[in-house]
Scaffold this active site. Structure first.
Site, short mmCIF file in Angstrom:
data_model
loop_
_atom_site.label_atom_id
_atom_site.label_comp_id
_atom_site.label_asym_id
_atom_site.label_seq_id
_atom_site.Cartn_x
_atom_site.Cartn_y
_atom_site.Cartn_z
CG ASP A 109 88.86 61.24 -0.84
OD1 ASP A 109 88.27 60.19 -1.18
OD2 ASP A 109 89.79 61.73 -1.49
CG ASP A 110 84.05 57.29 -0.30
OD1 ASP A 110 82.90 57.77 -0.29
OD2 ASP A 110 84.29 56.12 -0.64
CE LYS A 155 90.49 61.57 -5.11
NZ LYS A 155 91.17 61.15 -3.86
CG ASP A 157 88.09 58.05 -6.24
OD1 ASP A 157 88.62 57.10 -6.85
OD2 ASP A 157 88.62 58.61 -5.27
CD GLU A 190 91.67 57.32 -15.92
OE1 GLU A 190 92.77 57.43 -15.33
OE2 GLU A 190 91.49 56.69 -16.98
CD GLU A 194 89.75 53.46 -20.61
OE1 GLU A 194 89.60 54.06 -21.69
OE2 GLU A 194 88.92 52.65 -20.15
CG ASP A 212 94.24 55.49 -3.87
OD1 ASP A 212 93.94 56.05 -4.93
OD2 ASP A 212 93.47 55.35 -2.91
#
Ligand SMILES: *[C@@H]1O[C@H](CO)[C@@H](O)[C@H](O)[C@H]1NC(C)=O
Ligand SMILES: *[C@@H]1O[C@H](CO)[C@@H](O)[C@H](O)[C@H]1NC(C)=O
Length: 400
Positions: A109-110, A155, A157, A190, A194, A212
């Site tokens: 991930d990040d 992924k 983000d 996202e 939306e 999250d």
């Protein structure tokens, strides 16, 4: 990844340009600078993606015929990741037997990258934590028969998005990945802002429907939206009809084994995620996984519901206060059912055939997926006493 700006994570910036350039970096990394169509050929080997008309509106990368399974670093480790952790995790996924059950993506991930790019604009792995680089890590993970998120899976983000609409940003990445010469699973994240179910099926293989997740059952908070297991399940449920093979709703990664919930709460979390065809991305430390957690994540019968080829998302079909019936069809005219008690005391829950898509005259054998027992010749309804926050999960197979 965290939805709130108050997150203490380090943020590379500017994220928009970073992400646009990521695809170019991936391509260069994997093909030695040139481009090749070989990867896409491998991906489409998963099945005949032109065989039914609905697939024409799906992302044409041949991936995600069933929901993705694997592991992701964020829920347990946030930014505290390193190549050592990722290698040990890959080792543990194989030695524990989880990989053989289908958990094949090992996803960064990040926080794997330096804050700044190199002079050519390429992202750079953080020297202090990934000193051998991503290519070496990918080779290691691939040698184990697994796939590496960041190379085989993106992924994308939503942090630091410069206010540009996801509907503008994500299609650019989708095209870049298709042009990368490699079949790369595209996970849109996202945060459901939306209503991505309505536009993302032609762009990605899955899209988040919520913020999250937290390792929490039902914390009360009247000031902000909650992203806990129960509310993520409900928010995700709204979009059930949009899911299909190749494109899935994503109520976020699993918290099973992270310590914030009881065993029965984790069993419910895992059962519902399986039923609703959510990605099954383990979020705990598998290097030190305990027996109870393993028993939940390694239940083959529950996994088989998630990976059923029909690919229809199960839904909440009945609600009696805190008592809920969730169900969905499977291949061979079978039906998966979860009786879920979200209340604070034990209660009897009944699923009637009429509510779960069976004719009232149908006689079924009911396989209890957690007790591993089969009830023979069940008529009209199935009932069980269910403990607080617990569930029962069945596959109903019509008798001939
Ligand atoms: C895939 O499906 C299409 C449409 O049904 C068919 O024409 C084609 O021959 C199939 N391809 C393979 C490799 O099975
Ligand atoms: C970060 O990871 C290292 C190595 O696994 C561990 O020793 C350390 O306690 C972790 N730090 C935090 C703040 O979790």
């Amino acid at each position: 990844m965290a939805a709130l700006p108050s997150s203490s994570r380090l943020h590379p910036s500017p994220a928009f340009h970073r992400l646009l350039l990521l695809a170019a970096w991936l391509s260069a990394l994997l093909t030695g600078g040139g481009s090749s169509a070989a990867g896409l050929g491998r991906g489409s080997g998963e099945g005949n993606i032109s065989s039914s008309s609905y697939r024409r509106s799906l992302l044409n990368n041949g991936l995600g015929h069933t929901p993705q399974m694997g592991w992701n670093s964020w829920n347990r480790f946030q930014c505290n990741i390193s190549e050592t952790l990722i290698k040990q995790t890959a080792d543990a996924m194989v030695s524990s037997g989880l990989a053989a059950l289908g958990y094949k993506y090992i996803n960064l991930d990040d926080c794997w990258a330096e804050l700044n790019r190199d002079s050519q604009g390429n992202m750079v792995p953080r020297a202090s934590t990934f000193p051998s680089g991503i290519k070496a890590l990918a080779d290691y993970v691939h040698r184990k028969g697994l796939k590496l998120g960041g190379v085989d899976y993106l992924k994308y983000d939503n942090c630091e998005n410069t206010g540009t609409s996801p509907k503008t940003r994500y299609p650019v990445m989708s095209k870049a990945l298709l042009n990368s010469g490699r079949a790369i699973f595209f996970s849109l994240c996202e945060w459901g802002q939306e209503d991505p179910a309505t536009w993302a099926p032609s762009i990605g293989n899955s899209w988040r429907t919520t913020g999250d997740i937290q390792d929490n059952w039902n914390r009360q908070d009247f000031h902000c939206t909650l992203y806990i297991v129960t509310s993520n399940a409900d928010q995700n449920d709204r979009w059930a009809s949009y899911a299909r093979p190749g494109s899935w709703n994503d109520p976020d990664m699993l918290e099973v084994g992270n310590g914030g919930m009881t065993t029965e709460e984790y069993r419910s979390h895992f059962s519902i995620w399986a039923l609703v065809k959510a990605p099954l991305l383990i979020g705990c430390d598998v290097r030190s996984i305990d027996k109870v957690t393993f028993g939940l994540l390694a239940n083959k019968e529950v996994i088989s519901v998630n990976q059923d080829k029909l690919g229809v998302q199960g839904k909440k079909v009945k609600k009696y206060g805190d008592l809920e019936v969730w169900a969905g069809p499977l291949t061979a005219k079978r039906v998966a059912v979860v009786l879920w008690n979200r209340g604070s005391s034990q209660a009897k829950i009944t699923a009637y055939w009429i509510d779960i898509g069976l004719k009232s005259s149908t006689v079924v054998d009911a396989r209890d997926l957690w007790a591993h027992r089969t009830l023979l010749s069940v008529n009209r309804q199935i009932s069980a006493m269910v403990d607080s926050h617990a569930c029962k999960m069945y596959i109903l197979t019509p008798r001939r």
